[in-house]
Motif scaffolding. Structure first.
Motif, PDB file in Angstrom:
ATOM      1  N   GLY A   4      -7.156 -33.527  18.020  1.00 56.27           N
ATOM      2  CA  GLY A   4      -5.903 -33.774  18.717  1.00 56.27           C
ATOM      3  C   GLY A   4      -4.721 -33.140  18.017  1.00 56.27           C
ATOM      4  O   GLY A   4      -4.727 -32.903  16.803  1.00 56.27           O
ATOM      5  N   ILE A   5      -3.671 -32.873  18.777  1.00 52.19           N
ATOM      6  CA  ILE A   5      -2.549 -32.087  18.288  1.00 52.19           C
ATOM      7  C   ILE A   5      -1.777 -32.778  17.161  1.00 52.19           C
ATOM      8  O   ILE A   5      -1.105 -32.112  16.371  1.00 52.19           O
ATOM      9  N   ASP A   6      -1.879 -34.089  17.031  1.00 49.34           N
ATOM     10  CA  ASP A   6      -1.151 -34.805  15.985  1.00 49.34           C
ATOM     11  C   ASP A   6      -2.002 -35.090  14.747  1.00 49.34           C
ATOM     12  O   ASP A   6      -1.563 -35.812  13.843  1.00 49.34           O
ATOM     13  N   ALA A   7      -3.191 -34.525  14.664  1.00 53.10           N
ATOM     14  CA  ALA A   7      -4.092 -34.795  13.543  1.00 53.10           C
ATOM     15  C   ALA A   7      -3.583 -34.165  12.251  1.00 53.10           C
ATOM     16  O   ALA A   7      -3.034 -33.056  12.264  1.00 53.10           O
ATOM     17  N   PRO A   8      -3.760 -34.834  11.110  1.00 51.36           N
ATOM     18  CA  PRO A   8      -3.291 -34.280   9.837  1.00 51.36           C
ATOM     19  C   PRO A   8      -3.993 -32.975   9.455  1.00 51.36           C
ATOM     20  O   PRO A   8      -3.389 -32.111   8.818  1.00 51.36           O
ATOM     21  N   GLY A   9      -5.249 -32.829   9.857  1.00 49.06           N
ATOM     22  CA  GLY A   9      -5.951 -31.587   9.537  1.00 49.06           C
ATOM     23  C   GLY A   9      -5.345 -30.375  10.218  1.00 49.06           C
ATOM     24  O   GLY A   9      -5.312 -29.278   9.646  1.00 49.06           O
ATOM     25  N   LEU A  10      -4.848 -30.551  11.440  1.00 50.48           N
ATOM     26  CA  LEU A  10      -4.182 -29.456  12.141  1.00 50.48           C
ATOM     27  C   LEU A  10      -2.871 -29.100  11.447  1.00 50.48           C
ATOM     28  O   LEU A  10      -2.532 -27.917  11.291  1.00 50.48           O
ATOM     29  N   LEU A  62      -1.998 -25.461   9.931  1.00 51.63           N
ATOM     30  CA  LEU A  62      -0.775 -24.748  10.319  1.00 51.63           C
ATOM     31  C   LEU A  62       0.026 -24.352   9.091  1.00 51.63           C
ATOM     32  O   LEU A  62       0.524 -23.219   8.997  1.00 51.63           O
ATOM     33  N   GLU A  63       0.157 -25.262   8.135  1.00 51.28           N
ATOM     34  CA  GLU A  63       0.891 -24.984   6.897  1.00 51.28           C
ATOM     35  C   GLU A  63       0.330 -23.751   6.196  1.00 51.28           C
ATOM     36  O   GLU A  63       1.079 -22.896   5.706  1.00 51.28           O
ATOM     37  N   VAL A  64      -0.989 -23.649   6.152  1.00 57.36           N
ATOM     38  CA  VAL A  64      -1.635 -22.511   5.481  1.00 57.36           C
ATOM     39  C   VAL A  64      -1.553 -21.250   6.331  1.00 57.36           C
ATOM     40  O   VAL A  64      -1.238 -20.164   5.835  1.00 57.36           O
ATOM     41  N   ALA A  65      -1.839 -21.374   7.605  1.00 56.17           N
ATOM     42  CA  ALA A  65      -1.892 -20.201   8.482  1.00 56.17           C
ATOM     43  C   ALA A  65      -0.566 -19.466   8.538  1.00 56.17           C
ATOM     44  O   ALA A  65      -0.532 -18.226   8.650  1.00 56.17           O
ATOM     45  N   GLU A  66       0.537 -20.206   8.445  1.00 53.26           N
ATOM     46  CA  GLU A  66       1.858 -19.575   8.517  1.00 53.26           C
ATOM     47  C   GLU A  66       2.143 -18.685   7.315  1.00 53.26           C
ATOM     48  O   GLU A  66       3.087 -17.896   7.344  1.00 53.26           O
ATOM     49  N   ARG A  67       1.336 -18.767   6.274  1.00 57.22           N
ATOM     50  CA  ARG A  67       1.476 -17.863   5.123  1.00 57.22           C
ATOM     51  C   ARG A  67       0.882 -16.493   5.413  1.00 57.22           C
ATOM     52  O   ARG A  67       1.097 -15.551   4.643  1.00 57.22           O
ATOM     53  N   PHE A  68       0.123 -16.369   6.510  1.00 50.93           N
ATOM     54  CA  PHE A  68      -0.571 -15.127   6.813  1.00 50.93           C
ATOM     55  C   PHE A  68      -0.064 -14.419   8.065  1.00 50.93           C
ATOM     56  O   PHE A  68      -0.230 -13.210   8.200  1.00 50.93           O
ATOM     57  N   ALA A  69       0.520 -15.154   9.018  1.00 49.36           N
ATOM     58  CA  ALA A  69       0.812 -14.546  10.313  1.00 49.36           C
ATOM     59  C   ALA A  69       1.791 -15.403  11.101  1.00 49.36           C
ATOM     60  O   ALA A  69       2.182 -16.489  10.672  1.00 49.36           O
ATOM     61  N   GLU A  70       2.175 -14.889  12.254  1.00 47.58           N
ATOM     62  CA  GLU A  70       2.923 -15.684  13.219  1.00 47.58           C
ATOM     63  C   GLU A  70       1.920 -16.592  13.923  1.00 47.58           C
ATOM     64  O   GLU A  70       0.917 -16.114  14.463  1.00 47.58           O
ATOM     65  N   VAL A  71       2.182 -17.894  13.923  1.00 47.66           N
ATOM     66  CA  VAL A  71       1.174 -18.852  14.350  1.00 47.66           C
ATOM     67  C   VAL A  71       1.630 -19.617  15.593  1.00 47.66           C
ATOM     68  O   VAL A  71       2.784 -20.059  15.683  1.00 47.66           O
ATOM     69  N   TYR A  72       0.699 -19.787  16.513  1.00 47.47           N
ATOM     70  CA  TYR A  72       0.906 -20.590  17.717  1.00 47.47           C
ATOM     71  C   TYR A  72      -0.090 -21.746  17.701  1.00 47.47           C
ATOM     72  O   TYR A  72      -1.280 -21.544  17.420  1.00 47.47           O
ATOM     73  N   VAL A  73       0.395 -22.926  18.006  1.00 49.23           N
ATOM     74  CA  VAL A  73      -0.463 -24.101  18.115  1.00 49.23           C
ATOM     75  C   VAL A  73      -0.802 -24.306  19.585  1.00 49.23           C
ATOM     76  O   VAL A  73       0.098 -24.439  20.428  1.00 49.23           O
ATOM     77  N   VAL A  74      -2.098 -24.309  19.887  1.00 47.86           N
ATOM     78  CA  VAL A  74      -2.567 -24.606  21.243  1.00 47.86           C
ATOM     79  C   VAL A  74      -3.698 -25.613  21.063  1.00 47.86           C
ATOM     80  O   VAL A  74      -4.852 -25.248  20.834  1.00 47.86           O
ATOM     81  N   ALA A  75      -3.365 -26.892  21.135  1.00 50.58           N
ATOM     82  CA  ALA A  75      -4.309 -27.936  20.725  1.00 50.58           C
ATOM     83  C   ALA A  75      -4.390 -29.040  21.775  1.00 50.58           C
ATOM     84  O   ALA A  75      -3.457 -29.249  22.554  1.00 50.58           O
ATOM     85  N   PRO A  76      -5.518 -29.751  21.789  1.00 47.73           N
ATOM     86  CA  PRO A  76      -5.707 -30.792  22.811  1.00 47.73           C
ATOM     87  C   PRO A  76      -4.809 -31.996  22.611  1.00 47.73           C
ATOM     88  O   PRO A  76      -4.481 -32.371  21.477  1.00 47.73           O
ATOM     89  N   ALA A  77      -4.441 -32.604  23.715  1.00 44.60           N
ATOM     90  CA  ALA A  77      -3.596 -33.796  23.667  1.00 44.60           C
ATOM     91  C   ALA A  77      -4.335 -34.979  23.057  1.00 44.60           C
ATOM     92  O   ALA A  77      -3.721 -35.848  22.432  1.00 44.60           O
ATOM     93  N   GLU A  78      -5.659 -35.017  23.224  1.00 47.83           N
ATOM     94  CA  GLU A  78      -6.461 -36.144  22.758  1.00 47.83           C
ATOM     95  C   GLU A  78      -7.637 -35.651  21.929  1.00 47.83           C
ATOM     96  O   GLU A  78      -7.963 -34.464  21.924  1.00 47.83           O
ATOM     97  N   GLU A  79      -8.276 -36.578  21.241  1.00 50.53           N
ATOM     98  CA  GLU A  79      -9.438 -36.248  20.422  1.00 50.53           C
ATOM     99  C   GLU A  79     -10.639 -35.917  21.305  1.00 50.53           C
ATOM    100  O   GLU A  79     -10.894 -36.568  22.316  1.00 50.53           O
ATOM    101  N   HIS A  80     -11.380 -34.885  20.892  1.00 50.90           N
ATOM    102  CA  HIS A  80     -12.604 -34.481  21.596  1.00 50.90           C
ATOM    103  C   HIS A  80     -13.741 -34.262  20.608  1.00 50.90           C
ATOM    104  O   HIS A  80     -14.558 -33.350  20.788  1.00 50.90           O
ATOM    105  N   SER A  81     -13.803 -35.080  19.559  1.00 51.14           N
ATOM    106  CA  SER A  81     -14.856 -34.926  18.556  1.00 51.14           C
ATOM    107  C   SER A  81     -16.231 -35.047  19.205  1.00 51.14           C
ATOM    108  O   SER A  81     -16.460 -35.899  20.063  1.00 51.14           O
ATOM    109  N   ALA A  82     -17.151 -34.186  18.763  1.00 51.25           N
ATOM    110  CA  ALA A  82     -18.536 -34.159  19.252  1.00 51.25           C
ATOM    111  C   ALA A  82     -18.608 -33.870  20.745  1.00 51.25           C
ATOM    112  O   ALA A  82     -19.597 -34.187  21.398  1.00 51.25           O
ATOM    113  N   GLY A  83     -17.569 -33.233  21.287  1.00 50.99           N
ATOM    114  CA  GLY A  83     -17.535 -32.926  22.712  1.00 50.99           C
ATOM    115  C   GLY A  83     -18.207 -31.625  23.070  1.00 50.99           C
ATOM    116  O   GLY A  83     -18.328 -31.299  24.253  1.00 50.99           O
ATOM    117  N   GLY A  84     -18.622 -30.847  22.065  1.00 49.81           N
ATOM    118  CA  GLY A  84     -19.330 -29.612  22.330  1.00 49.81           C
ATOM    119  C   GLY A  84     -18.474 -28.579  23.039  1.00 49.81           C
ATOM    120  O   GLY A  84     -17.253 -28.569  22.950  1.00 49.81           O
TER     121      GLY A  84
END
Length: 224
Positions: A10-16, A20-42
């Motif tokens: 989900g878009i508010d997860a600490p792992g995301l 994002l914090e790391v990715a912004e050191r390498f490039a211009e970053v866009y977040v496109v993430a699910p509104a809800e959790e979809h763990s094990a959703g395949g």
């Protein structure tokens, strides 16, 4: 360079937020993430009806769909000129047979199908101690510095798992462990509750499960 970050927690997860914090050191970053959790959703995708997308800022999109939906929308509509998609950091390992059920890995796989570079990143969790996200960021930066400098072959993508140990750790390229998961259930009323042991799963010597459980950052090249 432009890249997309997504996940299945989900878009508010600490792992995301850490990714994002790391990715912004390498490039211009866009977040496109699910509104809800979809763990094990395949690798489920939405092909009937509209997928609602909330644009929260110029570079941040909340998708009312699956991780694979996020990858599809990002690379075909929202950020079609992105060269890479990063999925994670998943709170929990995606090792061995996990890749077939993981929404995190599915997002990376979908990106590879669409011709983009892709990395799925997960963090194995020992339930007895909390995650140190600052340490995870440091390790993720080391991984991405190597992988983003490469040109993956068509149909290839990476699956990365961080170990849950303190201190300095090694980086290990290894194969995916094909061993089946330990599957078990307990009866509760009219239903069954999953009770399989993640830590008790079989481990093939030298493959990703054994290496990550042993304290290594594992990097596995996957192919469509």
């Amino acid at each position: 360079m432009k890249l997309v970050v997504t996940n299945d927690d989900g878009i508010d997860a600490p792992g995301l937020a850490s990714l994002l914090e790391v990715a912004e050191r390498f490039a211009e970053v866009y977040v496109v993430a699910p509104a809800e959790e979809h763990s094990a959703g395949g690798h489920r995708v939405t092909v009937k009806g509209a997928i609602r997308v909330d644009q929260l800022s110029r570079t941040r999109f909340r998708v009312h769909g699956t991780p694979a939906d996020c990858a599809r929308l990002a690379l075909t509509e929202l950020v079609p000129d992105a060269q890479w998609l990063l999925a994670g950091i998943n709170e929990g390992g995606n090792l061995g047979a996990d890749v077939y059920m993981s929404g995190t890995v599915a997002a990376a796989r979908e990106a590879a199908l669409l011709g983009a570079g892709a990395v799925a990143l997960s963090h194995y969790v020992k339930r007895t101690s909390p995650l140190d996200w600052s340490l995870a960021e440091s390790r993720t930066e080391t991984v991405l510095a190597r992988l983003l400098a490469q040109n993956p072959a068509a149909g290839e993508y990476w699956n990365v798992n961080l170990p849950h140990v303190p201190g300095e750790v090694a980086w290990q390229e290894c194969l995916l462990d094909p061993s089946p998961m330990h599957v078990g259930y307990r009866r509760e009323g009219d239903g069954y509750v999953y009770s399989g042991s993640y830590q008790g799963r079989p481990r093939l010597a030298g493959a990703d499960v054994e290496a990550c459980f042993g304290g290594a950052i594992t990097v596995t090249r996957l192919r469509l």
